[in-house]
Design a protein around this motif. Structure first.
Motif, short mmCIF file in Angstrom:
data_model
loop_
_atom_site.label_atom_id
_atom_site.label_comp_id
_atom_site.label_asym_id
_atom_site.label_seq_id
_atom_site.Cartn_x
_atom_site.Cartn_y
_atom_site.Cartn_z
N ASP A 58 0.85 -1.19 0.00
CA ASP A 58 0.00 0.00 0.00
C ASP A 58 0.89 1.24 0.00
OD1 ASP A 58 -2.17 1.71 0.14
OD2 ASP A 58 -2.37 1.54 2.32
N ASP A 60 0.63 4.02 -1.36
CA ASP A 60 -0.08 5.29 -1.27
C ASP A 60 -0.66 5.52 0.12
OD1 ASP A 60 0.38 6.01 -3.93
OD2 ASP A 60 -1.33 4.82 -4.62
N SER A 62 -0.52 5.77 4.45
CA SER A 62 0.13 6.74 5.32
C SER A 62 1.61 6.41 5.48
CB SER A 62 -0.54 6.75 6.69
OG SER A 62 -0.44 5.49 7.31
N ARG A 63 2.44 7.45 5.53
CA ARG A 63 3.88 7.30 5.69
C ARG A 63 4.26 7.35 7.16
NH1 ARG A 63 6.74 10.90 0.87
NH2 ARG A 63 5.58 9.94 -0.87
N ASP A 285 10.50 10.97 -7.87
CA ASP A 285 9.59 9.91 -7.45
C ASP A 285 10.31 8.56 -7.54
OD1 ASP A 285 7.38 11.69 -7.17
OD2 ASP A 285 7.03 11.57 -9.34
N VAL A 301 6.21 5.33 -5.23
CA VAL A 301 6.10 6.28 -4.12
C VAL A 301 6.42 7.67 -4.66
CG1 VAL A 301 6.83 6.87 -1.79
CG2 VAL A 301 6.97 4.50 -2.55
N ARG A 302 5.51 8.58 -4.47
CA ARG A 302 5.74 9.95 -4.94
C ARG A 302 6.58 10.73 -3.94
NH1 ARG A 302 3.26 11.10 -9.49
NH2 ARG A 302 1.42 9.89 -10.12
#
Length: 314
Positions: A58, A60, A62-63, A285, A301-302
């Motif tokens: 996942d 996208d 939460s980091r 990115d 990952v952006r």
């Protein structure tokens, strides 16, 4: 002529700086960052230089931010290395901080030059780094690199592996212009691959840390990354026109390469997400791409650089 002498003097001073300022400190433990290394996570640098992580399943989501800031970061359970740019006596320098699974400092090394590459062996025992001591890009002429290796188990460190016994075309090679960069380790903590340049050519070498030797495998391979099954190497190769570098994967048994389906130039040392997929930084990115030449790159990952393979606790 004056400029050439100044460049030579700067290189000599940089060499002296690496020798004189190389230190090993059992540094006092800094304030604990808010997170530790976590298994299964993909770590990277965000746009502000802070080390963060996401779940590869996942990306996208939460980091999890660590509070640690690095110019280059690498990790493999239970070890991480953080390279940061510094200045020593007015000259470019690099601080390499070795970290444990709780991201607590265990060792600090002061090096000459500008941070470039970093890697950790799959077991977490061996740590390697590359710094530029002249120039700031592989695409510029006249650059010089220093690549070091630290054995975290014994504490032994080599700040520049340029004196490793090098064999080209079946014979021992001696030259003043030998430069290594982009170390990638195998599971045994003694076998590694790297790029060496000498006399205007670059080669993939297979190194043996225990025997202290490196043997050329193939010309034209830069910034190698060994696959998890140790059968292939992802690398970048020189291209022409507006794109200076292309990504490819080399089969170490057949020495045949396949170009990857990335149309843009990539000046990075790729990593392997698994045996079928590589990841790399481009244009701010991190992208993922099939390692067999099929498909198309996708943003993983952006706002990220310096990705690590997903951590596997051992």
């Amino acid at each position: 002529m004056k400029r050439a002498w100044l460049a030579l003097a700067a290189a000599l001073v940089l060499g002296a700086a690496a020798t004189v300022y190389m230190t090993h400190t059992a540094a006092s433990t800094p304030a604990a960052p808010p997170t530790s290394l976590r298994g299964g996570q993909l770590y990277f640098r965000d746009g502000g230089g802070q080390v963060a992580s996401v779940s590869p399943a996942d990306p996208d989501g939460s980091r999890q931010r660590s509070g640690l800031r690095c110019d280059r970061f690498a990790a493999a359970w239970p070890t991480a290395v953080c390279l940061t740019a510094d200045v020593t006596n007015g000259l470019p320098a690099t601080t390499a901080v070795i970290l444990d699974r709780d991201l607590r400092e265990t060792r600090r090394l002061q090096l000459a030059g500008i941070p470039s590459r970093a890697s950790v062996s799959p077991s977490g025992r061996m740590v390697a780094w590359t710094v530029f001591v002249t120039g700031d890009s592989y695409s510029q002429g006249g650059f010089s690199t220093w690549t070091g290796i630290l054995d975290t188990r014994t504490g032994y460190v080599v700040t520049n592996i340029e004196n490793i016994h090098l064999y080209l075309n079946g014979g021992r090679h001696h030259a003043a212009d030998v430069n290594y960069w982009g170390v990638t380790f195998a599971d045994d903590d003694t076998t590694f691959y790297a790029t060496v340049s000498t006399r205007g050519a670059t080669y993939l070498v297979r190194g043996d840390y225990a025997r202290w030797e490196a043997r050329a495998v193939l010309a034209g391979v830069e910034c190698p990354s060994l696959s998890p099954d140790a059968t292939r190497v992802a690398y970048k190769k020189p291209a022409s026109g507006r794109v200076p570098w292309r990504l490819a994967v080399l089969d170490l048994r057949t020495l045949r390469s396949v170009d990857l389906a990335e149309p843009q130039g990539v000046d990075d040392q790729a990593i392997w997400l698994d045996t079928r997929t590589v990841a790399y930084a481009r244009d701010g990115d991190v992208y993922a791409l099939a390692a067999d030449g099929t498909g198309a790159p996708r943003v993983l990952v952006r706002d990220a650089t310096s990705p690590t393979p997903p951590l596997i606790p051992r």
